[in-house]
Design a protein around this motif. Sequence first.
Motif, PDB file in Angstrom:
ATOM      1  N   THR A   1      -0.441   7.946 -12.744  1.00 25.08           N
ATOM      2  CA  THR A   1      -1.164   7.928 -11.473  1.00 25.08           C
ATOM      3  C   THR A   1      -0.457   7.080 -10.432  1.00 25.08           C
ATOM      4  N   VAL A   2      -0.135   5.846 -10.772  1.00 22.63           N
ATOM      5  CA  VAL A   2       0.438   4.948  -9.762  1.00 22.63           C
ATOM      6  C   VAL A   2       1.871   5.324  -9.417  1.00 22.63           C
ATOM      7  N   LYS A   3       2.587   5.906 -10.369  1.00 18.79           N
ATOM      8  CA  LYS A   3       3.951   6.339 -10.061  1.00 18.79           C
ATOM      9  C   LYS A   3       3.961   7.502  -9.078  1.00 18.79           C
TER      10      LYS A   3
ATOM     11  N   GLN B   1      -8.320  -1.153   5.581  1.00 20.29           N
ATOM     12  CA  GLN B   1      -8.116   0.080   4.822  1.00 20.29           C
ATOM     13  C   GLN B   1      -6.680   0.589   4.874  1.00 20.29           C
ATOM     14  N   GLU B   2      -5.857   0.000   5.741  1.00 21.75           N
ATOM     15  CA  GLU B   2      -4.443   0.369   5.784  1.00 21.75           C
ATOM     16  C   GLU B   2      -3.753   0.085   4.455  1.00 21.75           C
ATOM     17  N   ILE B   3      -4.306  -0.847   3.700  1.00 20.31           N
ATOM     18  CA  ILE B   3      -3.667  -1.206   2.429  1.00 20.31           C
ATOM     19  C   ILE B   3      -3.716  -0.050   1.438  1.00 20.31           C
ATOM     20  N   TRP B   4      -4.660   0.880   1.638  1.00 18.65           N
ATOM     21  CA  TRP B   4      -4.773   2.044   0.758  1.00 18.65           C
ATOM     22  C   TRP B   4      -4.037   3.267   1.325  1.00 18.65           C
ATOM     23  N   SER B   5      -3.556   3.191   2.533  1.00 21.25           N
ATOM     24  CA  SER B   5      -3.133   4.386   3.265  1.00 21.25           C
ATOM     25  C   SER B   5      -1.989   5.157   2.596  1.00 21.25           C
ATOM     26  N   ASP B   6      -1.078   4.460   1.953  1.00 16.79           N
ATOM     27  CA  ASP B   6       0.074   5.143   1.362  1.00 16.79           C
ATOM     28  C   ASP B   6       0.028   5.160  -0.164  1.00 16.79           C
ATOM     29  N   ILE B   7      -1.148   4.907  -0.726  1.00 22.44           N
ATOM     30  CA  ILE B   7      -1.309   4.963  -2.188  1.00 22.44           C
ATOM     31  C   ILE B   7      -2.592   5.736  -2.512  1.00 22.44           C
ATOM     32  N   SER B   8      -2.609   6.992  -2.116  1.00 19.57           N
ATOM     33  CA  SER B   8      -3.820   7.805  -2.226  1.00 19.57           C
ATOM     34  C   SER B   8      -4.254   8.043  -3.671  1.00 19.57           C
ATOM     35  N   GLN B   9      -3.294   8.228  -4.578  1.00 16.75           N
ATOM     36  CA  GLN B   9      -3.646   8.463  -5.982  1.00 16.75           C
ATOM     37  C   GLN B   9      -4.243   7.199  -6.615  1.00 16.75           C
ATOM     38  N   THR B  10      -3.663   6.058  -6.275  1.00 15.15           N
ATOM     39  CA  THR B  10      -4.193   4.791  -6.769  1.00 15.15           C
ATOM     40  C   THR B  10      -5.584   4.544  -6.189  1.00 15.15           C
ATOM     41  N   PHE B  11      -5.777   4.932  -4.930  1.00 16.47           N
ATOM     42  CA  PHE B  11      -7.087   4.804  -4.297  1.00 16.47           C
ATOM     43  C   PHE B  11      -8.133   5.628  -5.047  1.00 16.47           C
ATOM     44  N   SER B  12      -7.802   6.846  -5.391  1.00 16.34           N
ATOM     45  CA  SER B  12      -8.735   7.704  -6.128  1.00 16.34           C
ATOM     46  C   SER B  12      -9.058   7.113  -7.494  1.00 16.34           C
TER      47      SER B  12
ATOM     48  N   PHE C   1     -11.689   3.877 -18.988  1.00 12.26           N
ATOM     49  CA  PHE C   1     -10.664   3.177 -19.775  1.00 12.26           C
ATOM     50  C   PHE C   1     -11.345   2.126 -20.645  1.00 12.26           C
ATOM     51  N   HIS C   2     -11.049   2.178 -21.914  1.00 11.71           N
ATOM     52  CA  HIS C   2     -11.659   1.235 -22.855  1.00 11.71           C
ATOM     53  C   HIS C   2     -10.730   0.062 -23.167  1.00 11.71           C
ATOM     54  N   TYR C   3      -9.436   0.308 -23.269  1.00 10.28           N
ATOM     55  CA  TYR C   3      -8.473  -0.709 -23.687  1.00 10.28           C
ATOM     56  C   TYR C   3      -7.727  -1.335 -22.502  1.00 10.28           C
ATOM     57  N   LEU C   4      -7.390  -0.535 -21.534  1.00 10.18           N
ATOM     58  CA  LEU C   4      -6.605  -0.997 -20.390  1.00 10.18           C
ATOM     59  C   LEU C   4      -7.524  -1.495 -19.281  1.00 10.18           C
ATOM     60  N   HIS C   5      -7.245  -2.713 -18.787  1.00 12.29           N
ATOM     61  CA  HIS C   5      -8.049  -3.276 -17.692  1.00 12.29           C
ATOM     62  C   HIS C   5      -7.471  -2.775 -16.368  1.00 12.29           C
ATOM     63  N   VAL C   6      -7.877  -1.601 -15.971  1.00 12.18           N
ATOM     64  CA  VAL C   6      -7.318  -0.918 -14.813  1.00 12.18           C
ATOM     65  C   VAL C   6      -7.604  -1.676 -13.520  1.00 12.18           C
ATOM     66  N   ALA C   7      -8.831  -2.168 -13.367  1.00 11.42           N
ATOM     67  CA  ALA C   7      -9.192  -2.871 -12.128  1.00 11.42           C
ATOM     68  C   ALA C   7      -8.282  -4.069 -11.891  1.00 11.42           C
ATOM     69  N   GLN C   8      -7.957  -4.788 -12.935  1.00 12.70           N
ATOM     70  CA  GLN C   8      -7.077  -5.958 -12.797  1.00 12.70           C
ATOM     71  C   GLN C   8      -5.689  -5.539 -12.333  1.00 12.70           C
ATOM     72  N   LEU C   9      -5.158  -4.474 -12.891  1.00 12.66           N
ATOM     73  CA  LEU C   9      -3.827  -4.010 -12.498  1.00 12.66           C
ATOM     74  C   LEU C   9      -3.817  -3.529 -11.049  1.00 12.66           C
ATOM     75  N   ILE C  10      -4.884  -2.867 -10.637  1.00 11.70           N
ATOM     76  CA  ILE C  10      -4.957  -2.417  -9.245  1.00 11.70           C
ATOM     77  C   ILE C  10      -5.014  -3.609  -8.292  1.00 11.70           C
ATOM     78  N   LYS C  11      -5.736  -4.653  -8.660  1.00 14.35           N
ATOM     79  CA  LYS C  11      -5.765  -5.872  -7.839  1.00 14.35           C
ATOM     80  C   LYS C  11      -4.368  -6.471  -7.703  1.00 14.35           C
ATOM     81  N   HIS C  12      -3.629  -6.485  -8.805  1.00 12.95           N
ATOM     82  CA  HIS C  12      -2.256  -7.008  -8.750  1.00 12.95           C
ATOM     83  C   HIS C  12      -1.399  -6.175  -7.804  1.00 12.95           C
ATOM     84  N   ILE C  13      -1.553  -4.859  -7.874  1.00 17.68           N
ATOM     85  CA  ILE C  13      -0.785  -3.976  -6.997  1.00 17.68           C
ATOM     86  C   ILE C  13      -1.125  -4.258  -5.537  1.00 17.68           C
TER      87      ILE C  13
END
Length: 292
Positions: free
Chosen positions: A252-254, A178-189, A201-213
Amino acid sequence: MNAYDYIVEKQVQWALNRGIKLDGSKGERGRRTYTKELNQNLFHPLSSLAREQFEKGDGNEINGEADNPPKMHALHSSSALGVNIFQYWQDKNQVSVIAAACGFCQSGNDVSGKIIFEDKYIITPAFKKSPNIDVVIHNKPSSKVSRFAVECKFTEAYATRVHGGLKEKYFDKKYLDQEIWSDISQTFSLAKSVSPDDHHFHYLHVAQLIKHILGLKNHVGKNGFKLLYLWYDTLGEAGSLHRKEIERFAETVKADDINFISMSYQELIGILSSRHRDDHPDYIKYLTERYF
């Protein structure tokens, strides 16, 4: 005609205007949108190095069967589009040129070393598969940013298929530190809001982008990468809604200081044309005639 069909039909007409005969999605059956030979779909033939990289990927891009052609043969293949944009500069040993055009660095900045297609970044060894990022520019050791990563989209945002959400195992301590989420609280939410299904989200594949991050962050740290979402824009409501979803995700991620940028292929091709048409006329002609 919807956005997806418009983009595909534009590519079909491009092929027919060049006398390229097409196969269906199931060989003799299905919509005829696949080239018979891979090179017919590419500006330059796939290099041996790039071929090896795609063969190691999980997308089955260049291997197929008689009734199931390889994905990269599709005129609307995002992988083929990515190769047509990026491989040229790898072949020319001018990777920094395309990096600058993508907005990763300033023009003339010689920080970039090589391009890897279908580059994998492990989130945790507990997961059987790791995210495959379409294009990753590996920078020189002297660069403050180790990786310039690109997620490439062509028609995917406008297809009828629903994007998957983020599986619950991404929040389970049995699988993921869970440390991987510790400094990205907005992305975690945001991640929690699209798990297990994405209803926001209908057009943007958000889950895929979060996996990349997560994969990039695990490999080079939060400040060690820049992530570009490179998509094909279209007129009408679909294009407008897609752009709004990208803006929501970026905001959000910024907020977590993740270096995320976005650009349409049309914007990128316009930049390449304005800067490099005189020195690379055949490349620019191909891109503008086919994709602009």
